[in-house]
Motif scaffolding. Sequence first.
Motif, mmCIF file in Angstrom:
data_model
loop_
_atom_site.group_PDB
_atom_site.id
_atom_site.type_symbol
_atom_site.label_atom_id
_atom_site.label_comp_id
_atom_site.label_asym_id
_atom_site.label_seq_id
_atom_site.Cartn_x
_atom_site.Cartn_y
_atom_site.Cartn_z
ATOM 1 N N SER A 88 0.816 -1.203 0.000
ATOM 2 C CA SER A 88 0.000 0.000 0.000
ATOM 3 C C SER A 88 0.852 1.257 0.000
ATOM 4 C CB SER A 88 -0.913 0.009 1.223
ATOM 5 O OG SER A 88 -0.130 0.087 2.387
ATOM 6 N N LEU A 89 2.044 1.173 -0.588
ATOM 7 C CA LEU A 89 2.868 2.382 -0.682
ATOM 8 C C LEU A 89 2.235 3.336 -1.685
ATOM 9 C CD1 LEU A 89 6.433 0.828 -0.747
ATOM 10 C CD2 LEU A 89 5.210 1.787 1.196
ATOM 11 N N PHE A 90 2.528 4.616 -1.538
ATOM 12 C CA PHE A 90 2.035 5.601 -2.497
ATOM 13 C C PHE A 90 3.002 5.610 -3.688
ATOM 14 C CE2 PHE A 90 0.810 7.406 1.734
ATOM 15 C CZ PHE A 90 -0.525 7.043 1.654
ATOM 16 N N PRO A 91 2.555 5.179 -4.855
ATOM 17 C CA PRO A 91 3.483 4.989 -5.975
ATOM 18 C C PRO A 91 4.084 6.292 -6.503
ATOM 19 C CG PRO A 91 1.224 4.581 -6.667
ATOM 20 C CD PRO A 91 1.199 4.757 -5.190
ATOM 21 N N TRP A 92 3.469 7.421 -6.187
ATOM 22 C CA TRP A 92 3.979 8.697 -6.702
ATOM 23 C C TRP A 92 5.008 9.315 -5.753
ATOM 24 C CZ3 TRP A 92 -1.008 7.643 -5.278
ATOM 25 C CH2 TRP A 92 -1.429 8.182 -4.068
ATOM 26 N N ARG A 93 5.287 8.656 -4.655
ATOM 27 C CA ARG A 93 6.266 9.166 -3.702
ATOM 28 C C ARG A 93 7.481 8.256 -3.644
ATOM 29 N NH1 ARG A 93 4.801 12.195 1.321
ATOM 30 N NH2 ARG A 93 3.260 13.689 0.585
ATOM 31 N N PHE A 101 5.668 10.232 5.320
ATOM 32 C CA PHE A 101 4.286 10.673 5.108
ATOM 33 C C PHE A 101 3.559 11.011 6.416
ATOM 34 C CE2 PHE A 101 -0.250 10.197 4.377
ATOM 35 C CZ PHE A 101 -0.441 10.838 3.158
ATOM 36 N N TYR A 133 11.539 4.742 -6.251
ATOM 37 C CA TYR A 133 10.075 4.725 -6.214
ATOM 38 C C TYR A 133 9.601 3.298 -5.971
ATOM 39 C CZ TYR A 133 9.757 9.546 -7.631
ATOM 40 O OH TYR A 133 9.830 10.907 -7.632
ATOM 41 N N HIS A 135 7.772 1.221 -7.434
ATOM 42 C CA HIS A 135 7.803 0.247 -8.527
ATOM 43 C C HIS A 135 9.209 -0.272 -8.810
ATOM 44 C CE1 HIS A 135 9.453 3.132 -11.405
ATOM 45 N NE2 HIS A 135 8.599 4.015 -10.956
#
Lengths: 263, 272
Positions: A88-93, A101, A133, A135
């Motif tokens: 559940s990581l934020f992919p844009w960060r 966060f 990131y 990904h």
Amino acid sequence: MKSVVQIQNVSRTYWNTRGEKVDALSGISLDVSPGELVCLLGPTGCGKTTLLRLVAGLEVPDQGSILLNQEPVTGIRPDVTLVFQQYSLFPWRTVLENVAFGQEMKGTSRAERETSARHYLALTGLSTFEKAYPHELSGGMQQRTALARALAYEPRLLLMDEPFGALDDRTRHRLQSELLEIRQRTRQTILFVTHSIDEAVFLADRIVILRDRPGLIEETISVPVPRPRDRQSKDFTNLHLEIRAILERIIEQSEIKRTLTNE
Amino acid sequence: MRKVAMGLILPAVALIIWELSAINADNAALVPRVGAVIGQLIHPFSDLMGTGSFIRHISFSAVRVIVGFFLAALLGIPLGLWVGRFSRIRQMVNPFVEMLRPLCPIAWIPFALAVFKTTTVADIFGFHYTSSIFGHIQLGMLFVIFYGGFFPVFLNTVHGVQSVKNMHIEQAMLLGAGRKKLFRHVILPSAMPSILTGLRVGLGIAWMVIIAAEMMPGSDAGIGYLIMYSYELAEMDVLLASMVWIGVVGMALGAGLKMVSDKYTFWQARER
Ligand SMILES: Nc1ncnc2c1ncn2[C@@H]1O[C@H](COP(=O)(O)OP(=O)(O)OP(=O)(O)O)[C@@H](O)[C@H]1O
Ligand SMILES: [Mg+2]
């Protein structure tokens, strides 16, 4: 000592898309003391995630009540966080921004929150990946980042839903040891869900075994194995076998029940 | 190198066919030679039939599109964020949007002309003392560009907000995000790729619509106007060169926005 969490006679029922009733939890009571590490152990579908979501305030129980630091849970609270079962990581960060966060939401200054985030990244062995990131990370690295993010939030109560479920044995064992080390330093109270007997016996002060359909507590075991725990020790293997027998009994019973209801 | 060469094969074939047909037709007022069109293209600053240069016409078209499309984005993005967030409002807005959306913006041009006549932005703000570019931004044109650009921007924004993962919202709230921060740090970045897609599609449509709008009566400049005018004077080389310019500017606008959008959306394409 006053409990951090008091779960009192909690029930939660879902209706599935075919309109059938699913008793995810029925009459669960459980207290967690400050600094305690409690493992919830049970077969798949017995309501472990449901119980964590109720404690986190993401859902409300149909019956019963949950108290956190003596106050009833009516929604999400700032002193509780949850590490999800799925990534559940934020992919844009970046990794660093993900870990920072929680402190960012609290309004901590950039310099301060990055220092704390780096601290937790070092603890979870991710220092060299702070600019990456999500990904670009392997599954295990993502899960470690999620763990670091939850720890960096410095919650009063940390809820963890099979956080190491998708990892290989080596990484899992390392992270388990790291979690215990961190806990020893921070006295973090943890409610930890797992379906691995080994993991529960290695980590827990207390193991709560759940049964399914309806989800309720089968047995609570205070783990007598002295720390640091040795997986090869007699105490460890005996408890492992004992719990295995209990779980097998539960699964057998629910299979019998299932065949009976199907006929 | 090989890739570039591959990409050039089809244009080369097209040029050869064109050149052969031009030689065959032997009528510059029907099919000009390739050389004549290139001759026009390499002189972007020279006056054409007393109406000004390519650069002048392109600037007018571009400014109209940029102003009209800016307004569309200015309204479409916030409105989309708002509508995307609340299902009640969506229920109210959806039927209306679905009714207006398939209405081709070009169909609105005559209506816009009738309503706004040839009123320009300069007329409204009273900048008549200088012959600024505002004197060439007709409200009717702005209206149809706005209309053409608005729906892709709005609808993609709504879609972007709706496809924010529930897990990310819950995770952010469990890390202390309140309503405002949730919006800024989760919903907006999640929706960003979709918003930028909307902007790109919208800008593409706006660029098509403006050419059509400039072909209507009452138009006095712009690349669409230049096409109609060169048609009337049978200046086919200017006409075809104008079409090339439309393609080039359209491509540049698209590429520019794509560069901006890649900066904000690189994470999405590679997400697993
Ligand atoms: N939203 C829902 N709608 C209907 N049924 C649900 C819903 N959420 C959970 N359930 C049901 O409730 C039961 C408990 O689910 P839960 O996710 O808590 O199990 P779990 O113990 O976490 O399982 P696992 O170990 O596989 O993660 C399951 O039988 C599941 O099918
Ligand atoms: Mg679960």
